[in-house]
Design a protein around this motif. Sequence first.
Motif, PDB file in Angstrom:
ATOM      1  N   LYS A 136       0.869  -1.184   0.000  1.00  0.00           N
ATOM      2  CA  LYS A 136       0.000   0.000   0.000  1.00  0.00           C
ATOM      3  C   LYS A 136       0.903   1.231   0.000  1.00  0.00           C
ATOM      4  CE  LYS A 136      -4.069  -2.037   0.518  1.00  0.00           C
ATOM      5  NZ  LYS A 136      -4.885  -2.160  -0.682  1.00  0.00           N
ATOM      6  N   VAL A 137       0.453   2.274  -0.680  1.00  0.00           N
ATOM      7  CA  VAL A 137       1.253   3.501  -0.745  1.00  0.00           C
ATOM      8  C   VAL A 137       0.970   4.350   0.491  1.00  0.00           C
ATOM      9  CG1 VAL A 137       1.647   5.629  -2.059  1.00  0.00           C
ATOM     10  CG2 VAL A 137       1.223   3.491  -3.262  1.00  0.00           C
ATOM     11  N   PRO A 138       2.004   4.773   1.251  1.00  0.00           N
ATOM     12  CA  PRO A 138       1.767   5.664   2.391  1.00  0.00           C
ATOM     13  C   PRO A 138       1.276   7.027   1.886  1.00  0.00           C
ATOM     14  CG  PRO A 138       4.035   4.850   2.362  1.00  0.00           C
ATOM     15  CD  PRO A 138       3.418   4.444   1.072  1.00  0.00           C
ATOM     16  N   LEU A 139       0.163   7.507   2.475  1.00  0.00           N
ATOM     17  CA  LEU A 139      -0.448   8.746   1.972  1.00  0.00           C
ATOM     18  C   LEU A 139       0.094  10.001   2.654  1.00  0.00           C
ATOM     19  CD1 LEU A 139      -4.184   7.591   1.695  1.00  0.00           C
ATOM     20  CD2 LEU A 139      -2.472   7.643  -0.098  1.00  0.00           C
ATOM     21  N   GLU A 140       0.827   9.831   3.753  1.00  0.00           N
ATOM     22  CA  GLU A 140       1.340  10.998   4.484  1.00  0.00           C
ATOM     23  C   GLU A 140       2.253  11.829   3.580  1.00  0.00           C
ATOM     24  OE1 GLU A 140       2.466   7.734   6.283  1.00  0.00           O
ATOM     25  OE2 GLU A 140       0.278   7.759   6.348  1.00  0.00           O
ATOM     26  N   GLY A 141       2.020  13.119   3.609  1.00  0.00           N
ATOM     27  CA  GLY A 141       2.884  14.039   2.864  1.00  0.00           C
ATOM     28  C   GLY A 141       2.523  14.155   1.390  1.00  0.00           C
ATOM     29  N   LEU A 142       1.544  13.381   0.928  1.00  0.00           N
ATOM     30  CA  LEU A 142       1.170  13.470  -0.484  1.00  0.00           C
ATOM     31  C   LEU A 142       0.075  14.512  -0.668  1.00  0.00           C
ATOM     32  CD1 LEU A 142       0.998   9.739  -1.641  1.00  0.00           C
ATOM     33  CD2 LEU A 142       2.877  11.353  -1.893  1.00  0.00           C
ATOM     34  N   SER A 143       0.075  15.150  -1.833  1.00  0.00           N
ATOM     35  CA  SER A 143      -0.985  16.117  -2.127  1.00  0.00           C
ATOM     36  C   SER A 143      -1.255  16.126  -3.626  1.00  0.00           C
ATOM     37  CB  SER A 143      -0.571  17.520  -1.672  1.00  0.00           C
ATOM     38  OG  SER A 143       0.597  17.894  -2.373  1.00  0.00           O
ATOM     39  N   GLY A 144      -2.349  16.775  -4.010  1.00  0.00           N
ATOM     40  CA  GLY A 144      -2.683  16.948  -5.426  1.00  0.00           C
ATOM     41  C   GLY A 144      -2.853  15.643  -6.168  1.00  0.00           C
ATOM     42  N   ILE A 145      -2.231  15.580  -7.357  1.00  0.00           N
ATOM     43  CA  ILE A 145      -2.404  14.432  -8.255  1.00  0.00           C
ATOM     44  C   ILE A 145      -1.796  13.154  -7.654  1.00  0.00           C
ATOM     45  CG2 ILE A 145      -0.330  14.798  -9.684  1.00  0.00           C
ATOM     46  CD1 ILE A 145      -2.226  14.256 -12.118  1.00  0.00           C
ATOM     47  N   ASN A 146      -0.670  13.317  -6.929  1.00  0.00           N
ATOM     48  CA  ASN A 146      -0.031  12.156  -6.295  1.00  0.00           C
ATOM     49  C   ASN A 146      -0.967  11.511  -5.281  1.00  0.00           C
ATOM     50  OD1 ASN A 146       2.345  12.058  -7.648  1.00  0.00           O
ATOM     51  ND2 ASN A 146       3.569  13.059  -6.077  1.00  0.00           N
ATOM     52  N   LEU A 147      -1.644  12.364  -4.489  1.00  0.00           N
ATOM     53  CA  LEU A 147      -2.576  11.849  -3.485  1.00  0.00           C
ATOM     54  C   LEU A 147      -3.757  11.162  -4.155  1.00  0.00           C
ATOM     55  CD1 LEU A 147      -3.399  11.687  -0.468  1.00  0.00           C
ATOM     56  CD2 LEU A 147      -4.595  13.853  -0.779  1.00  0.00           C
ATOM     57  N   PHE A 148      -4.248  11.776  -5.231  1.00  0.00           N
ATOM     58  CA  PHE A 148      -5.388  11.235  -5.969  1.00  0.00           C
ATOM     59  C   PHE A 148      -5.085   9.821  -6.481  1.00  0.00           C
ATOM     60  CE2 PHE A 148      -7.449  10.652 -10.144  1.00  0.00           C
ATOM     61  CZ  PHE A 148      -8.781  10.729  -9.771  1.00  0.00           C
ATOM     62  N   PHE A 149      -3.927   9.680  -7.148  1.00  0.00           N
ATOM     63  CA  PHE A 149      -3.572   8.366  -7.705  1.00  0.00           C
ATOM     64  C   PHE A 149      -3.245   7.358  -6.604  1.00  0.00           C
ATOM     65  CE2 PHE A 149      -2.624  10.718 -11.737  1.00  0.00           C
ATOM     66  CZ  PHE A 149      -3.608  10.091 -12.466  1.00  0.00           C
ATOM     67  N   ALA A 150      -2.543   7.832  -5.569  1.00  0.00           N
ATOM     68  CA  ALA A 150      -2.164   6.916  -4.483  1.00  0.00           C
ATOM     69  C   ALA A 150      -3.414   6.383  -3.776  1.00  0.00           C
ATOM     70  CB  ALA A 150      -1.266   7.640  -3.491  1.00  0.00           C
ATOM     71  N   ARG A 151      -4.416   7.248  -3.602  1.00  0.00           N
ATOM     72  CA  ARG A 151      -5.648   6.821  -2.937  1.00  0.00           C
ATOM     73  C   ARG A 151      -6.389   5.775  -3.792  1.00  0.00           C
ATOM     74  NH1 ARG A 151      -8.583  11.865  -0.685  1.00  0.00           N
ATOM     75  NH2 ARG A 151      -7.132  11.783   1.053  1.00  0.00           N
ATOM     76  N   ALA A 152      -6.479   6.063  -5.099  1.00  0.00           N
ATOM     77  CA  ALA A 152      -7.140   5.099  -6.009  1.00  0.00           C
ATOM     78  C   ALA A 152      -6.384   3.773  -5.995  1.00  0.00           C
ATOM     79  CB  ALA A 152      -7.192   5.672  -7.413  1.00  0.00           C
ATOM     80  N   TYR A 153      -5.056   3.847  -5.988  1.00  0.00           N
ATOM     81  CA  TYR A 153      -4.179   2.666  -5.988  1.00  0.00           C
ATOM     82  C   TYR A 153      -4.420   1.828  -4.733  1.00  0.00           C
ATOM     83  CZ  TYR A 153       0.375   0.180  -6.170  1.00  0.00           C
ATOM     84  OH  TYR A 153       1.367  -0.761  -6.216  1.00  0.00           O
ATOM     85  N   ASN A 154      -4.549   2.507  -3.597  1.00  0.00           N
ATOM     86  CA  ASN A 154      -4.732   1.790  -2.325  1.00  0.00           C
ATOM     87  C   ASN A 154      -6.129   1.197  -2.183  1.00  0.00           C
ATOM     88  OD1 ASN A 154      -2.179   2.292  -1.470  1.00  0.00           O
ATOM     89  ND2 ASN A 154      -2.700   3.984  -0.110  1.00  0.00           N
ATOM     90  N   GLU A 155      -7.134   1.967  -2.664  1.00  0.00           N
ATOM     91  CA  GLU A 155      -8.512   1.577  -2.365  1.00  0.00           C
ATOM     92  C   GLU A 155      -9.148   0.670  -3.405  1.00  0.00           C
ATOM     93  OE1 GLU A 155     -10.402   5.345  -1.684  1.00  0.00           O
ATOM     94  OE2 GLU A 155      -9.233   5.703   0.138  1.00  0.00           O
ATOM     95  N   ASN A 156      -8.889   0.921  -4.678  1.00  0.00           N
ATOM     96  CA  ASN A 156      -9.555   0.141  -5.715  1.00  0.00           C
ATOM     97  C   ASN A 156      -8.672   0.076  -6.968  1.00  0.00           C
ATOM     98  OD1 ASN A 156     -11.272  -0.961  -7.606  1.00  0.00           O
ATOM     99  ND2 ASN A 156     -13.048   0.274  -7.001  1.00  0.00           N
ATOM    100  N   LEU A 157      -8.020  -1.068  -7.174  1.00  0.00           N
ATOM    101  CA  LEU A 157      -7.092  -1.176  -8.304  1.00  0.00           C
ATOM    102  C   LEU A 157      -7.798  -1.142  -9.659  1.00  0.00           C
ATOM    103  CD1 LEU A 157      -4.316  -3.657  -7.145  1.00  0.00           C
ATOM    104  CD2 LEU A 157      -4.017  -1.300  -7.884  1.00  0.00           C
ATOM    105  N   TRP A 158      -9.074  -1.595  -9.678  1.00  0.00           N
ATOM    106  CA  TRP A 158      -9.845  -1.528 -10.931  1.00  0.00           C
ATOM    107  C   TRP A 158      -9.996  -0.064 -11.357  1.00  0.00           C
ATOM    108  CZ3 TRP A 158     -11.619  -4.965 -14.510  1.00  0.00           C
ATOM    109  CH2 TRP A 158     -11.468  -6.316 -14.191  1.00  0.00           C
ATOM    110  N   LEU A 159     -10.325   0.765 -10.364  1.00  0.00           N
ATOM    111  CA  LEU A 159     -10.495   2.195 -10.626  1.00  0.00           C
ATOM    112  C   LEU A 159      -9.153   2.799 -11.075  1.00  0.00           C
ATOM    113  CD1 LEU A 159     -12.910   4.125 -10.378  1.00  0.00           C
ATOM    114  CD2 LEU A 159     -12.033   4.819  -8.149  1.00  0.00           C
ATOM    115  N   TYR A 160      -8.069   2.395 -10.389  1.00  0.00           N
ATOM    116  CA  TYR A 160      -6.748   2.902 -10.738  1.00  0.00           C
ATOM    117  C   TYR A 160      -6.385   2.512 -12.175  1.00  0.00           C
ATOM    118  CZ  TYR A 160      -1.697   3.614 -10.689  1.00  0.00           C
ATOM    119  OH  TYR A 160      -0.421   4.032 -11.002  1.00  0.00           O
ATOM    120  N   ALA A 161      -6.698   1.255 -12.545  1.00  0.00           N
ATOM    121  CA  ALA A 161      -6.386   0.779 -13.898  1.00  0.00           C
ATOM    122  C   ALA A 161      -7.181   1.565 -14.940  1.00  0.00           C
ATOM    123  CB  ALA A 161      -6.698  -0.714 -14.003  1.00  0.00           C
ATOM    124  N   ILE A 162      -8.463   1.841 -14.627  1.00  0.00           N
ATOM    125  CA  ILE A 162      -9.289   2.628 -15.567  1.00  0.00           C
ATOM    126  C   ILE A 162      -8.738   4.052 -15.687  1.00  0.00           C
ATOM    127  CG2 ILE A 162     -11.608   3.612 -15.939  1.00  0.00           C
ATOM    128  CD1 ILE A 162     -12.691   0.963 -14.655  1.00  0.00           C
TER     129      ILE A 162
END
Lengths: 339, 100
Positions: free
Chosen positions: B39-65
């Motif tokens: 899982k990607v640690p979300l601390e210190g992330l913001s903007g687009i990095n946070l957006f992708f990291a959250r999708a990556y952690n929570e739902n890989l199908w969504l991240y792939a789309i």
Amino acid sequence: MDNGILDIYLPIAGIHFNILILLAIGFSVGVLGGFFGVGGAWVVTPALNIFGFNMAYAIGTDLAHIFGKSIVATRKHGKMGNVDVKLGLYSIVGSVLGVEGGARTVMWLTARGIAGPVVRYAYMFLLFGLGIYMFYDYFTKDKRRARHEALEMEGGPAVPAKKKWDLPPMVTFPVSGVTVSLWTVLGVFFFTGWLSGFLGVGGGFIRMPALIYLLGCPTAIAVGTDLFSVVFTGAYGCFTYALKARVEIIAAIVMLVGASIGAQLGVTAVKYIHGYGIRLLFAIMIVLAGCSVTLKQFNLTTAAAYCVMGAALAMCLIIIVLMIRGFNKEKALKAQAAR
Amino acid sequence: MRRWKILCASAVALLMQLVPRLVLAGGEGLDTPEALERKVPLEGLSGINLFFARAYNENLWLYAIYCTVLMAVVGVVIAFGTDIILKAMGMEVEKIEHKE
């Protein structure tokens, strides 16, 4: 860790990466791809791996960038009109199955901790093999030309018989004007798809000759159908690797921007640089890419990094210098003609 | 021709001798089965990095789309964008013709 001002954090891959290196990788691949007409993605996976990406991330990120680039290439070449749609649909089936097979092979190797070395050995085999073949092709060109001329003098060049595997069911492709075994068609696309999924390459350097020599497609249709196939192979590769959590999307976008700038230069350079000699440079570039993978395998990472980026950027520099010289020569000739 | 064949065969034979030892020596040991569940640690992330990291952690199908759609969109924007820029600079984008 002390990071430079040009370093960006790539959270998915979990590493800091210099944005200039990403742009340079993309730019080099764009110039090479635009100039030589092959994707050049075989530089990206080794380069990303050398600069710190784990192998599965390097392949997934490369495939994502290939997908974006294939859309740009399709638009630039305007070749969609030359697609054999029926063959293209078969290509989607074969390629998607192949890419999935390749991706699963990589994940299987990853789970055993040997994806890096195995893929690197596959790259060494591919790059050195291709490089040796290109050197052979270059150094025997005069002999072949003489043989060809001798055959023409005797009443036309002998056309080698096309090998046929007539294993039913047979499929007819009216646009290409060929009837071939379904297994040959699916086999070609499955193998090239597998190669894409396993190495993170577009596969055009094998698919194009296979379409022409194994299936008997006319060159223009082979080019169009190959591009059509790369779009779907890239799209599925990007999707399946992202689903397997192995795509660093920010890196793929940065490389795509670099590749698009480089491709414009590469395509323009084709107009000004002629001659067989440039193939020798390409062969040298391929062998140096192979050397960099070998150095990485021996854990000589710094040397590998200098080798791959030095070779790619030197090649770009040569192309740009030759392009400027060609452009100036053409301008001088035009000015002379006007006088 | 014969010299080339001997040279290639020797190179392949030499490489085959080295393969098992080098595969073991070059093992990364980083991309392990545990890392596949990372899982990607979300601390210190913001903007687009946070957006992708959250999708990556929570739902890989969504991240792939997201990844696939975004690469397609960026590809289309670059393809048409460079056409517009090149035309504005007076460089018409030519199609490459293939001759049989």
